[in-house]
Design an enzyme around this catalytic site. Structure first.
Site, short mmCIF file in Angstrom:
data_model
loop_
_atom_site.label_atom_id
_atom_site.label_comp_id
_atom_site.label_asym_id
_atom_site.label_seq_id
_atom_site.Cartn_x
_atom_site.Cartn_y
_atom_site.Cartn_z
N LYS A 22 17.80 26.44 45.62
CA LYS A 22 18.45 27.34 46.59
C LYS A 22 19.94 27.47 46.26
O LYS A 22 20.49 28.56 46.23
CB LYS A 22 18.29 26.77 47.99
CG LYS A 22 19.25 27.33 49.02
CD LYS A 22 19.05 26.74 50.40
CE LYS A 22 19.83 25.48 50.65
NZ LYS A 22 21.24 25.66 51.01
N ASN A 23 20.59 26.33 45.97
CA ASN A 23 22.05 26.34 45.79
C ASN A 23 22.49 26.85 44.42
O ASN A 23 23.68 26.95 44.16
CB ASN A 23 22.63 24.95 46.07
CG ASN A 23 22.53 24.60 47.55
OD1 ASN A 23 22.25 25.47 48.38
ND2 ASN A 23 22.72 23.35 47.89
N ARG A 92 27.07 29.85 55.63
CA ARG A 92 28.40 29.72 55.03
C ARG A 92 28.47 30.29 53.63
O ARG A 92 29.49 30.82 53.22
CB ARG A 92 28.77 28.23 54.96
CG ARG A 92 29.79 27.76 55.92
CD ARG A 92 30.05 26.33 55.62
NE ARG A 92 30.52 26.19 54.24
CZ ARG A 92 31.75 26.43 53.85
NH1 ARG A 92 32.60 26.91 54.73
NH2 ARG A 92 32.13 26.25 52.62
N CYS A 116 30.33 24.49 61.15
CA CYS A 116 28.87 24.39 61.05
C CYS A 116 28.51 22.96 61.46
O CYS A 116 29.37 22.13 61.71
CB CYS A 116 28.39 24.68 59.63
SG CYS A 116 28.70 23.33 58.52
N ARG A 121 34.19 22.65 57.28
CA ARG A 121 33.87 23.38 56.04
C ARG A 121 34.75 24.62 55.88
O ARG A 121 34.30 25.76 55.94
CB ARG A 121 32.39 23.72 55.98
CG ARG A 121 31.57 22.45 55.93
CD ARG A 121 30.11 22.72 55.82
NE ARG A 121 29.77 23.21 54.47
CZ ARG A 121 28.56 23.68 54.20
NH1 ARG A 121 27.66 23.79 55.15
NH2 ARG A 121 28.27 24.08 52.98
N ASP A 309 23.57 15.81 49.74
CA ASP A 309 22.39 16.51 50.26
C ASP A 309 21.14 15.64 50.31
O ASP A 309 20.12 16.07 50.83
CB ASP A 309 22.09 17.77 49.43
CG ASP A 309 23.17 18.81 49.59
OD1 ASP A 309 23.21 19.76 48.79
OD2 ASP A 309 23.99 18.67 50.52
N ILE A 331 31.81 13.29 51.41
CA ILE A 331 31.96 14.73 51.14
C ILE A 331 32.19 15.53 52.41
O ILE A 331 33.10 16.35 52.48
CB ILE A 331 30.71 15.28 50.40
CG1 ILE A 331 30.41 14.47 49.13
CG2 ILE A 331 30.88 16.77 50.10
CD1 ILE A 331 31.45 14.59 48.04
N ARG A 401 15.20 27.02 55.89
CA ARG A 401 16.36 27.50 55.14
C ARG A 401 16.33 27.05 53.70
O ARG A 401 16.86 27.72 52.82
CB ARG A 401 17.66 27.00 55.79
CG ARG A 401 17.90 27.51 57.17
CD ARG A 401 19.30 27.19 57.65
NE ARG A 401 20.31 27.67 56.71
CZ ARG A 401 21.61 27.67 57.00
NH1 ARG A 401 22.04 27.20 58.15
NH2 ARG A 401 22.49 28.10 56.12
C1 EPZ Z 1 27.70 23.26 48.40
O1 EPZ Z 1 28.41 23.54 49.59
C2 EPZ Z 1 26.24 23.22 48.80
N1 EPZ Z 1 25.84 24.52 49.33
C3 EPZ Z 1 26.02 22.13 49.85
O2 EPZ Z 1 24.62 22.08 50.14
C4 EPZ Z 1 26.45 20.80 49.25
O3 EPZ Z 1 26.29 19.78 50.23
C5 EPZ Z 1 27.92 20.88 48.82
O4 EPZ Z 1 28.08 21.97 47.88
C6 EPZ Z 1 28.38 19.59 48.15
O5 EPZ Z 1 27.59 19.33 47.03
C7 EPZ Z 1 25.62 25.55 48.47
O6 EPZ Z 1 25.75 25.42 47.27
C8 EPZ Z 1 25.22 26.86 49.09
P1 EPZ Z 1 32.00 22.08 48.71
P2 EPZ Z 1 30.00 23.93 49.53
O7 EPZ Z 1 32.87 23.28 48.62
O8 EPZ Z 1 30.26 24.72 48.33
C9 EPZ Z 1 35.57 20.92 51.57
C10 EPZ Z 1 22.72 22.10 51.53
O9 EPZ Z 1 22.27 21.30 52.37
N2 EPZ Z 1 36.11 22.26 51.29
O10 EPZ Z 1 31.70 21.30 47.47
O11 EPZ Z 1 30.36 24.49 50.85
C11 EPZ Z 1 34.28 21.00 52.37
O12 EPZ Z 1 34.58 21.11 53.76
C12 EPZ Z 1 24.20 22.41 51.48
O13 EPZ Z 1 22.01 22.68 50.67
C13 EPZ Z 1 37.38 22.57 51.73
O14 EPZ Z 1 38.05 21.75 52.36
O15 EPZ Z 1 30.61 22.47 49.40
C14 EPZ Z 1 33.61 19.69 52.04
O16 EPZ Z 1 34.12 18.68 52.88
C15 EPZ Z 1 24.97 21.67 52.56
N3 EPZ Z 1 37.89 23.80 51.47
C16 EPZ Z 1 34.02 19.44 50.58
O17 EPZ Z 1 35.16 20.29 50.35
C17 EPZ Z 1 37.18 24.75 50.76
O18 EPZ Z 1 37.68 25.87 50.55
C18 EPZ Z 1 32.96 19.80 49.56
O19 EPZ Z 1 32.59 21.12 49.84
C19 EPZ Z 1 35.87 24.41 50.32
C20 EPZ Z 1 35.36 23.16 50.59
#
Ligand code: EPZ
Length: 422
Positions: A22-23, A92, A116, A121, A309, A331, A401
């Site tokens: 999915k991701n 998101r 969320c 996030r 995850d 994370i 989802r």
């Molecule tokens: C991706 O989310 C995945 N989703 C998430 O999977 C996964 O948990 C996550 O990466 C970490 O591996 C998709 O790919 C669609 P990040 P993403 O940007 O890109 C902070 C699932 O269950 N952050 O790596 O949103 C954020 O809040 C989902 O399939 C900022 O602060 O994750 C988090 O604490 C859940 N500012 C950390 O970084 C930003 O602009 C990592 O987030 C972006 C992120």
């Protein structure tokens, strides 16, 4: 809202076909907007997040046709439009359309996502990337309004932390920027690598995928492309946990061992046996289970560390281990939503901020529980498979989802599971 009714106590035994990730699919659907030529994605899972993303690009007049596991996207008639709050609030990942629309049309308007279930996030890193490439980014009425009148210009981008989404935004925007872009502190997740492979098939020039340093040459010529996405490592890890928590054995068909090294290491520490099978990877739980599951400490980290995850799924196993396991979630700031529900099944878990101490019990007992987010929901399914008696899981739309035909895949391995449509 549908429910799942599960009666626990059966050892699972069978083979599960692992669907496309999915991701990986979500950013690739967004990336289709970059080019005027058709993109065929041949391994998209049939899950609601993917359907939502296809619906979003359809709102921009992308023509989407699905034939089985293959989806064909024709973006030739795409016109940029607004992505509203309701759409982004529900998913998101909608933010990923911002960079392609800005890069191709010079302007884009996408609602801020809001929070969320698993934390605030924010999207500040995404916006910082676009600004670094010369875009003008404003927040107006809850919307991100990004413009790049003279187009985007290549730059050196240093991400403050390895964000998967921000790295994907940077990759897609850099493909449209004039000159070369260097992205430092890039995320190394397989889904980021798969997006790079898809973009290269579409005509982009990208080096360094899988490392912390990516180089993108903006001088590219788009072309029609077809891409077969990677299998879903989180789905594979989830079914591996199902084998271990029930003391059974499951072959994860099409799973990639190299995407799951840290996960398999933790599973073996808990007593699992893992080996390459004819069609994927075979995971077997301790034959002595119930009993025989060893505790292990888990700290979630960016790839190749242990994936956030799969944190909830491993907590379900730890709840039945012979001893105490310490979980550190590094994370997301609120990814223990499954703990109160696991406690309803008899788990003994103490929370302290981003740390959870799980004291294993000899048994869990079925009860009605509530799903709260995608991975918390599947944690409850795993616990229910091992619990004594019947568990009813409410709000299973969370599961839909990210898990394709979860109840059917588990039933085919012998689980006593039934989906009840309300
Ligand atoms: C991706 O989310 C995945 N989703 C998430 O999977 C996964 O948990 C996550 O990466 C970490 O591996 C998709 O790919 C669609 P990040 P993403 O940007 O890109 C902070 C699932 O269950 N952050 O790596 O949103 C954020 O809040 C989902 O399939 C900022 O602060 O994750 C988090 O604490 C859940 N500012 C950390 O970084 C930003 O602009 C990592 O987030 C972006 C992120």
């Amino acid at each position: 809202m549908d429910q799942l009714r599960i009666t626990g106590g059966r050892r699972l035994d069978g083979a599960v076909p692992i669907s496309g990730a999915k991701n990986a699919g979500l950013p690739q659907i967004a990336a289709s907007l970059l080019s005027p030529y058709p993109l065929e994605l041949t391994n998209l899972p049939k899950v609601s997040d993917v359907d939502n993303m296809l619906r979003i690009i359809g709102q921009y007049q992308a023509q989407v046709t699905r034939e089985g596991q293959a989806v064909r996207i024709d973006p030739s008639a795409v016109e940029p439009g607004d992505v509203d709050y309701e759409t982004v609030r529900k998913m998101r990942a909608s933010i990923l359309v911002l960079a392609p629309l800005l890069g191709r049309f010079g302007h884009a308007k996408v609602s801020l996502p809001g929070g969320c279930a698993i934390g605030a996030r924010p999207v500040d890193m995404h916006l910082r990337v676009l600004t670094a490439l010369g875009a003008n980014v404003m927040i107006e009425g809850g919307y991100i309004v990004a413009t790049a009148k003279g187009g985007l210009s290549g730059a050196r981008i240093v991400l403050p932390g390895p964000s998967v989404g921000a790295t994907e935004t940077a990759l897609m925007a850099a493909c449209c920027a004039s000159g070369e872009t260097e992205i430092l502190n890039a995320a190394r997740e397989p889904e980021v690598c798969d997006l790079a492979a898809c973009l290269i098939a579409m005509g982009a020039s990208i080096e360094g995928a899988g490392t912390h340093r990516l180089l993108v040459d903006g001088q590219r010529t788009w072309r029609p492309a077809s891409h077969h996405g990677i299998p879903d490592r989180v789905e594979a890890g989830t079914y591996a946990a199902a084998a271990v928590i029930t003391g059974g054995r499951i072959e994860l068909v099409n799973a990639r061992m190299e995407h799951l090294a840290s996960v398999f290491q933790a599973l073996e520490a808990m007593g699992a046996t893992i080996w390459p099978g004819d069609r994927g990877v075979v995971v077997s739980g301790p034959a002595t289970h119930p009993g025989g599951l060893r505790p292990t400490d888990i700290t979630t980290e960016p790839y190749p560390g242990f994936p956030t995850d799969l944190q909830a799924q491993f907590m379900a196993m730890a709840a039945l281990a012979d001893g105490a396991s310490l979980f550190r979630e590094t994370i997301f700031e609120n990814r223990f939503m499954h703990v109160p529900e696991l406690t309803r099944l008899g788990a003994d878990i103490a929370l302290n901020g981003s740390v959870a101490m799980v004291r294993g019990r000899s048994r869990l007992k079925g009860a009605p529980v509530m799903a709260t987010d995608l991975r918390a929901s599947v944690c409850l399914v795993l616990a229910a498979l091992a619990a004594e008696g019947e568990t009813i899981i409410n709000r299973v739309y969370h599961l839909d989802r990210g898990y394709e035909q979860l109840d059917r895949k588990l039933a085919q391995c012998g689980a006593d599971i039934e989906r009840i449509s309300q």
